[in-house]
Design a protein around this motif. Structure first.
Motif, short mmCIF file in Angstrom:
data_model
loop_
_atom_site.label_atom_id
_atom_site.label_comp_id
_atom_site.label_asym_id
_atom_site.label_seq_id
_atom_site.Cartn_x
_atom_site.Cartn_y
_atom_site.Cartn_z
N THR A 156 -12.86 6.11 -5.27
CA THR A 156 -12.35 4.76 -5.09
C THR A 156 -11.42 4.70 -3.88
N GLY A 157 -11.58 3.66 -3.07
CA GLY A 157 -10.78 3.49 -1.87
C GLY A 157 -11.37 4.11 -0.62
N THR A 158 -12.56 4.74 -0.74
CA THR A 158 -13.17 5.44 0.39
C THR A 158 -14.03 4.49 1.22
N PHE A 159 -13.90 4.58 2.53
CA PHE A 159 -14.81 3.92 3.46
C PHE A 159 -15.90 4.92 3.86
N SER A 160 -17.14 4.45 3.95
CA SER A 160 -18.26 5.30 4.34
C SER A 160 -19.14 4.58 5.33
N TYR B 252 -17.40 0.19 1.34
CA TYR B 252 -16.07 0.45 0.76
C TYR B 252 -16.22 0.57 -0.75
N GLN B 253 -15.72 1.69 -1.31
CA GLN B 253 -15.79 1.90 -2.74
C GLN B 253 -14.57 1.24 -3.39
N ALA B 254 -14.74 0.00 -3.84
CA ALA B 254 -13.63 -0.78 -4.37
C ALA B 254 -13.23 -0.34 -5.77
N HIS B 255 -14.17 0.25 -6.50
CA HIS B 255 -13.95 0.62 -7.90
C HIS B 255 -14.98 1.71 -8.20
N PRO B 256 -14.72 2.58 -9.19
CA PRO B 256 -15.73 3.60 -9.50
C PRO B 256 -17.13 3.03 -9.77
N ALA B 257 -17.19 1.80 -10.24
CA ALA B 257 -18.49 1.20 -10.55
C ALA B 257 -18.89 0.10 -9.57
N LEU B 258 -18.16 -0.08 -8.47
CA LEU B 258 -18.47 -1.16 -7.54
C LEU B 258 -18.20 -0.76 -6.09
N MET C 102 -41.93 -10.83 14.19
CA MET C 102 -40.61 -11.39 14.46
C MET C 102 -39.58 -10.26 14.39
N HIS C 103 -38.81 -10.12 15.44
CA HIS C 103 -37.83 -9.04 15.55
C HIS C 103 -36.43 -9.62 15.31
N TYR C 104 -35.76 -9.13 14.27
CA TYR C 104 -34.49 -9.68 13.84
C TYR C 104 -33.36 -8.65 13.94
N LEU C 105 -32.15 -9.14 14.18
CA LEU C 105 -30.92 -8.41 13.90
C LEU C 105 -30.41 -8.96 12.57
N SER C 106 -30.46 -8.13 11.54
CA SER C 106 -30.10 -8.58 10.19
C SER C 106 -28.74 -8.05 9.79
N VAL C 107 -27.95 -8.91 9.14
CA VAL C 107 -26.60 -8.55 8.70
C VAL C 107 -26.51 -8.77 7.19
N PRO C 108 -26.72 -7.70 6.38
CA PRO C 108 -26.61 -7.84 4.93
C PRO C 108 -25.18 -7.62 4.44
N LEU C 109 -24.76 -8.44 3.50
CA LEU C 109 -23.48 -8.29 2.81
C LEU C 109 -23.81 -8.04 1.34
N MET C 110 -23.54 -6.81 0.87
CA MET C 110 -24.07 -6.37 -0.42
C MET C 110 -22.97 -5.92 -1.38
N GLY C 111 -23.27 -6.10 -2.67
CA GLY C 111 -22.50 -5.49 -3.74
C GLY C 111 -23.34 -4.40 -4.39
N HIS C 112 -22.74 -3.25 -4.67
CA HIS C 112 -23.44 -2.11 -5.25
C HIS C 112 -22.82 -1.82 -6.61
N LYS D 227 -24.82 9.33 3.93
CA LYS D 227 -23.51 8.74 3.74
C LYS D 227 -22.40 9.66 4.27
N PHE D 228 -21.69 9.16 5.31
CA PHE D 228 -20.56 9.88 5.88
C PHE D 228 -19.27 9.23 5.39
N ASP D 229 -18.50 9.94 4.58
CA ASP D 229 -17.21 9.41 4.11
C ASP D 229 -16.18 9.51 5.23
N LEU D 230 -15.50 8.39 5.52
CA LEU D 230 -14.53 8.35 6.61
C LEU D 230 -13.11 8.65 6.12
N GLY D 231 -12.87 8.38 4.84
CA GLY D 231 -11.53 8.58 4.32
C GLY D 231 -11.14 7.45 3.39
#
Length: 235
Positions: A23-27, A69-75, A113-123, A229-233
């Protein structure tokens, strides 16, 4: 009482599932894969032929990276930037039932069709390292091209085929395709030793074409990617 305690323990463990990152890790997750896409209700008539071809699934590349961003152990929450090729292909002209005479055969036809796609996701991690993913995606058209090759064919009264040597090629931009596409991606992913396998379906909500005559065509796709997945900290 014992059964109740076991049930409470199971419920507690289900709400404290550990993800690959703390939790709290950026990747950062670079990823590559393939897109199986089509355009709903797509059909195309070629030249002066009365034959209309329906759009078929095309297989195109997808590549990019996500910041998660790992906001919570399950999210986990992520935003990405991906190159993605969408569109469809069309069957070659079928002359099996054609009468004797002059005909034009269209082949190797597609709309890309060639796109630049920007997904905003919840995991949402529902089991260890296994997540159900859902979100929204905005895609910006980089370019598009319609392609087709045509050859004249003469069918003889004896059923013989004579193909002319000249082949005409169409490769042009479709000015009628909208510059923006909006979709809802839904799917799941699995993480193992920092390798992230993802599959999701994109429900297109935007209309592909500007035309007012038939304006119900939308993008749809199944997207399969593999990433690392590279964890940044943590913060």
């Amino acid at each position: 009482m014992k059964k109740a305690l076991v049930f409470i323990a199971l419920m507690w463990s289900a709400t404290t599932i550990n993800a690959q990152s703390n939790t709290g890790t950026f990747s950062v997750i670079p990823r590559v894969g393939v897109t199986f896409s089509n355009i709903t209700k797509e059909s195309m008539g070629f030249g002066h032929s009365s034959e209309v071809q329906k759009g078929k699934t095309q297989v195109g590349p997808v590549a990019g990276a996500d910041l998660q961003y790992q906001a919570h152990p399950a999210l986990g929450l992520s935003i990405g930037a991906h190159y993605q090729r969408m569109g469809c292909t069309y069957d070659d002209t079928d002359l099996s039932q054609a009468d004797a005479g002059e005909h034009t055969v269209y082949q190797n036809s597609y709309t890309y069709m060639h796109y630049l796609s920007v997904p905003l996701m919840g995991h949402f991690y529902v089991a260890k390292n296994f997540a159900i993913n859902a979100g929204i995606q905005a895609s910006f058209l980089l370019s598009n091209n319609m392609h087709s090759e045509s050859t004249n064919v003469t069918i003889g009264t004896d059923g013989s085929y004579t193909y002319h040597k000249e082949t005409e090629e169409l490769n042009a931009e479709n000015k009628n395709i909208r510059k923006f596409d909006f979709s809802i991606p839904v799917g799941f992913s699995y993480e193992y030793e920092n390798v992230v396998l993802d599959i999701h379906y994109q429900f297109g909500l935007s209309k592909v074409y500007k035309s007012l005559i038939d304006n119900s065509n939308k993008n749809k796709a199944v997207v399969i990617t593999a990433g690392y997945k590279f964890d940044l900290g943590s913060i």
